[in-house]
Design an enzyme around this catalytic site. Structure first.
Site, PDB file in Angstrom:
ATOM      1  CB  SER A  14     -12.909   4.719   7.455  1.00 13.65           C
ATOM      2  OG  SER A  14     -13.503   4.587   6.178  1.00 13.65           O
ATOM      3  CE  LYS A  65      -7.212  -0.310   1.063  1.00 18.59           C
ATOM      4  NZ  LYS A  65      -6.857   0.813   0.193  1.00 18.59           N
ATOM      5  N   GLY A 133       4.075   1.612  -3.836  1.00 18.80           N
ATOM      6  CA  GLY A 133       3.333   0.942  -2.769  1.00 18.80           C
ATOM      7  C   GLY A 133       1.997   0.440  -3.288  1.00 18.80           C
ATOM      8  N   GLY A 134       1.065   0.201  -2.369  1.00 13.46           N
ATOM      9  CA  GLY A 134      -0.246  -0.327  -2.738  1.00 13.46           C
ATOM     10  C   GLY A 134      -0.992   0.583  -3.702  1.00 13.46           C
ATOM     11  CB  ALA A 135      -1.736   4.200  -3.641  1.00 15.06           C
ATOM     12  NE  ARG A 157      12.294   5.234   0.712  1.00 11.24           N
ATOM     13  CZ  ARG A 157      11.848   5.368   1.943  1.00 11.24           C
ATOM     14  NH1 ARG A 157      12.276   6.362   2.684  1.00 11.24           N
ATOM     15  NH2 ARG A 157      10.945   4.533   2.436  1.00 11.24           N
ATOM     16  CB  THR A 158      12.537   0.548  -2.253  1.00  4.06           C
ATOM     17  OG1 THR A 158      12.578   1.281  -1.035  1.00  4.06           O
ATOM     18  CG2 THR A 158      13.167  -0.810  -2.063  1.00  4.06           C
ATOM     19  CB  SER A 160      13.830  -4.099  -5.408  1.00  5.68           C
ATOM     20  OG  SER A 160      13.485  -3.627  -4.126  1.00  5.68           O
ATOM     21  CB  ILE A 231      -3.364   9.696  -5.005  1.00  7.97           C
ATOM     22  CG1 ILE A 231      -2.247   8.950  -4.290  1.00  7.97           C
ATOM     23  CG2 ILE A 231      -3.294   9.479  -6.501  1.00  7.97           C
ATOM     24  CD1 ILE A 231      -2.526   7.443  -4.250  1.00  7.97           C
TER      25      ILE A 231
HETATM   26  P1  NAP Z   1       2.443   2.342   0.918  1.00 11.10           P
HETATM   27  O1  NAP Z   1       2.043   1.062   0.300  1.00 11.10           O
HETATM   28  O2  NAP Z   1       2.967   2.346   2.312  1.00 11.10           O
HETATM   29  O3  NAP Z   1       3.558   3.019  -0.048  1.00 11.10           O
HETATM   30  C1  NAP Z   1       4.251   4.175   0.368  1.00 11.10           C
HETATM   31  C2  NAP Z   1       5.100   4.736  -0.780  1.00 11.10           C
HETATM   32  O4  NAP Z   1       5.715   5.960  -0.302  1.00 11.10           O
HETATM   33  C3  NAP Z   1       6.232   3.810  -1.226  1.00 11.10           C
HETATM   34  O5  NAP Z   1       6.456   3.976  -2.602  1.00 11.10           O
HETATM   35  C4  NAP Z   1       7.422   4.367  -0.409  1.00 11.10           C
HETATM   36  O6  NAP Z   1       8.685   4.128  -0.987  1.00 11.10           O
HETATM   37  C5  NAP Z   1       7.130   5.858  -0.475  1.00 11.10           C
HETATM   38  N1  NAP Z   1       7.848   6.577   0.573  1.00 11.10           N
HETATM   39  C6  NAP Z   1       7.596   6.573   1.898  1.00 11.10           C
HETATM   40  N2  NAP Z   1       8.480   7.373   2.550  1.00 11.10           N
HETATM   41  C7  NAP Z   1       9.313   7.865   1.602  1.00 11.10           C
HETATM   42  C8  NAP Z   1      10.440   8.748   1.634  1.00 11.10           C
HETATM   43  N3  NAP Z   1      10.874   9.286   2.786  1.00 11.10           N
HETATM   44  N4  NAP Z   1      11.051   9.049   0.468  1.00 11.10           N
HETATM   45  C9  NAP Z   1      10.615   8.512  -0.702  1.00 11.10           C
HETATM   46  N5  NAP Z   1       9.561   7.680  -0.802  1.00 11.10           N
HETATM   47  C10 NAP Z   1       8.921   7.360   0.334  1.00 11.10           C
HETATM   48  O7  NAP Z   1       1.239   3.389   0.930  1.00 11.10           O
HETATM   49  P2  NAP Z   1      -0.009   3.442  -0.080  1.00 11.10           P
HETATM   50  O8  NAP Z   1      -1.124   2.619   0.465  1.00 11.10           O
HETATM   51  O9  NAP Z   1       0.484   3.176  -1.450  1.00 11.10           O
HETATM   52  O10 NAP Z   1      -0.461   4.982   0.085  1.00 11.10           O
HETATM   53  C11 NAP Z   1       0.360   6.029  -0.353  1.00 11.10           C
HETATM   54  C12 NAP Z   1      -0.366   7.371  -0.257  1.00 11.10           C
HETATM   55  O11 NAP Z   1      -1.499   7.371  -1.110  1.00 11.10           O
HETATM   56  C13 NAP Z   1      -0.892   7.697   1.152  1.00 11.10           C
HETATM   57  O12 NAP Z   1      -0.676   9.066   1.377  1.00 11.10           O
HETATM   58  C14 NAP Z   1      -2.390   7.421   1.051  1.00 11.10           C
HETATM   59  O13 NAP Z   1      -3.159   8.229   1.916  1.00 11.10           O
HETATM   60  C15 NAP Z   1      -2.657   7.824  -0.403  1.00 11.10           C
HETATM   61  N6  NAP Z   1      -3.832   7.154  -0.981  1.00 11.10           N
HETATM   62  C16 NAP Z   1      -4.849   7.943  -1.452  1.00 11.10           C
HETATM   63  C17 NAP Z   1      -5.968   7.350  -2.001  1.00 11.10           C
HETATM   64  C18 NAP Z   1      -7.085   8.227  -2.513  1.00 11.10           C
HETATM   65  O14 NAP Z   1      -8.205   7.720  -2.681  1.00 11.10           O
HETATM   66  N7  NAP Z   1      -6.838   9.491  -2.818  1.00 11.10           N
HETATM   67  C19 NAP Z   1      -6.069   5.948  -2.090  1.00 11.10           C
HETATM   68  C20 NAP Z   1      -5.008   5.160  -1.612  1.00 11.10           C
HETATM   69  C21 NAP Z   1      -3.885   5.786  -1.059  1.00 11.10           C
HETATM   70  P3  NAP Z   1       9.531   2.812  -0.567  1.00 11.10           P
HETATM   71  O15 NAP Z   1       8.949   1.687  -1.363  1.00 11.10           O
HETATM   72  O16 NAP Z   1      10.918   3.152  -0.962  1.00 11.10           O
HETATM   73  O17 NAP Z   1       9.364   2.632   0.905  1.00 11.10           O
END
Ligand code: NAP
Length: 291
Positions: A14, A65, A133-135, A157-158, A160, A231
């Site tokens: 972190s 979280k 996803g979460g972000a 991609r998904t 739903s 992001i």
């Molecule tokens: P998460 O909840 O795991 O969501 C991941 C997302 O990526 C989902 O929409 C997933 O789609 C998609 N994905 C993964 N593999 C894929 C593939 N091969 N093809 C197409 N889509 C794919 O993760 P998160 O917490 O939202 O974080 C996502 C990113 O944001 C990370 O890189 C994280 O470091 C970054 N982030 C940055 C900040 C910042 O302050 N800058 C803050 C938070 C997060 P599916 O639903 O289809 O699996």
């Protein structure tokens, strides 16, 4: 001395201690910000004992979280909508949970717009969010809460999961008011086409991140005036940003969101709104490259 920590499992990656300790030093506050590695099964106990152990609050990172949102005694509107808490402050012995990713995302964009004198020419009438996803939840909630946004398209991609965010946001209330954004969803095969007419494109997937595949996207239909934000901040310049820059779009990287999301927590614990300086950005950029 006040104490705050980031709680995660694992947690040593972190960058929050670097950011908060920079501000603690800068503003001469008698406090320390540390790490706390806590297994999921011990989270509730740890949070309930934070005050007793002398903590003013904490940040939460993966995987805590969503669980933290269920444990806190009081929750902000935006954290409730997102269903995740990344910041806790202790008020009169009660745990108050917030999610500062949403405001961090928005403030990073607003800061870019104002630093580049785009205020008069930039409106977020249509935003396209890639990912669900979460972000993505935080980004969608912040755009809806801003009330400046008319149309939000979530492409995932998904499909739903995009639908779930849409349904969840449909009844969201921010500061007592319903938002009026029109939230649409689209499938992965529609990605290139939904870019038509967009003012803002945000990648919230992990695609483009170090060690992951790149985001395969054709930007031909995206207006040249649109702002493109990734992001993902590792690397700082993702393929998406490089491609967008090359065709003349303005681009915003993800490091600013990380820095701006920290502002809210610091203000809650210490009562000072800290400044995101160039020096801090350089420090965090360097540490992020090394980690
Ligand atoms: P998460 O909840 O795991 O969501 C991941 C997302 O990526 C989902 O929409 C997933 O789609 C998609 N994905 C993964 N593999 C894929 C593939 N091969 N093809 C197409 N889509 C794919 O993760 P998160 O917490 O939202 O974080 C996502 C990113 O944001 C990370 O890189 C994280 O470091 C970054 N982030 C940055 C900040 C910042 O302050 N800058 C803050 C938070 C997060 P599916 O639903 O289809 O699996």
């Amino acid at each position: 001395m006040k104490k705050v920590a980031v709680i995660g499992y694992p947690v040593k990656h972190s960058l929050s201690p670097l950011i908060h300790n920079y501000w603690i030093n800068k503003y001469g506050i008698d406090a320390e910000y540390g790490y706390m590695e806590v297994r999921p099964e011990n989270l509730e106990n740890t949070l309930r004992n934070l005050g007793i152990n002398g903590y003013s609050g904490c940040n939460l990172t993966v995987p805590h979280k969503v669980e933290a949102a269920k444990i806190v005694d009081k929750i902000s509107d935006v954290a409730l909508v997102i269903g995740a808490v990344n910041t806790i402050a202790i008020h009169d012995g009660f745990l108050y949970g917030d999610n500062t990713d949403a405001v961090g995302f928005f403030d990073n964009i607003i800061n870019y717009v104002s630093e580049n004198n785009l205020k008069d020419s930039f409106n977020i009438d249509k935003a396209v969010i890639i990912g669900a996803g979460g972000a993505a939840k935080a980004v969608a909630a912040s755009l809806a809460a801003s009330k400046t946004n008319k149309e939000i398209v979530i492409v995932n991609r998904t499909k739903s999961k995009a639908q779930e965010i849409r349904e969840h946001l449909a009844f969201a209330v921010f500061e007592g008011e319903r938002h009026n954004s029109d939230i649409k969803i689209a499938g992965w095969d529609e990605l290139d086409n939904v870019l038509e007419g967009a003012n803002l494109l945000v990648n919230t997937t992990i695609l483009g991140m170090v060690g992951q595949e790149t985001l395969d996207i054709n930007l031909d239909k995206l207006p040249k005036e649109a702002l493109v934000n990734d992001i993902v901040y590792k690397p700082l310049e993702t393929d998406l940003l490089r491609q967008a820059k090359k065709r003349g779009n303005k681009v915003v990287d993800g490091l600013g969101m990380l820095l701006y999301q920290a502002v809210g927590g610091f203000e809650l614990w210490f009562g000072i709104k800290p400044e995101v300086t160039k020096e801090l950005r350089q420090l965090v950029e360097k540490a992020s490259l090394e980690s």
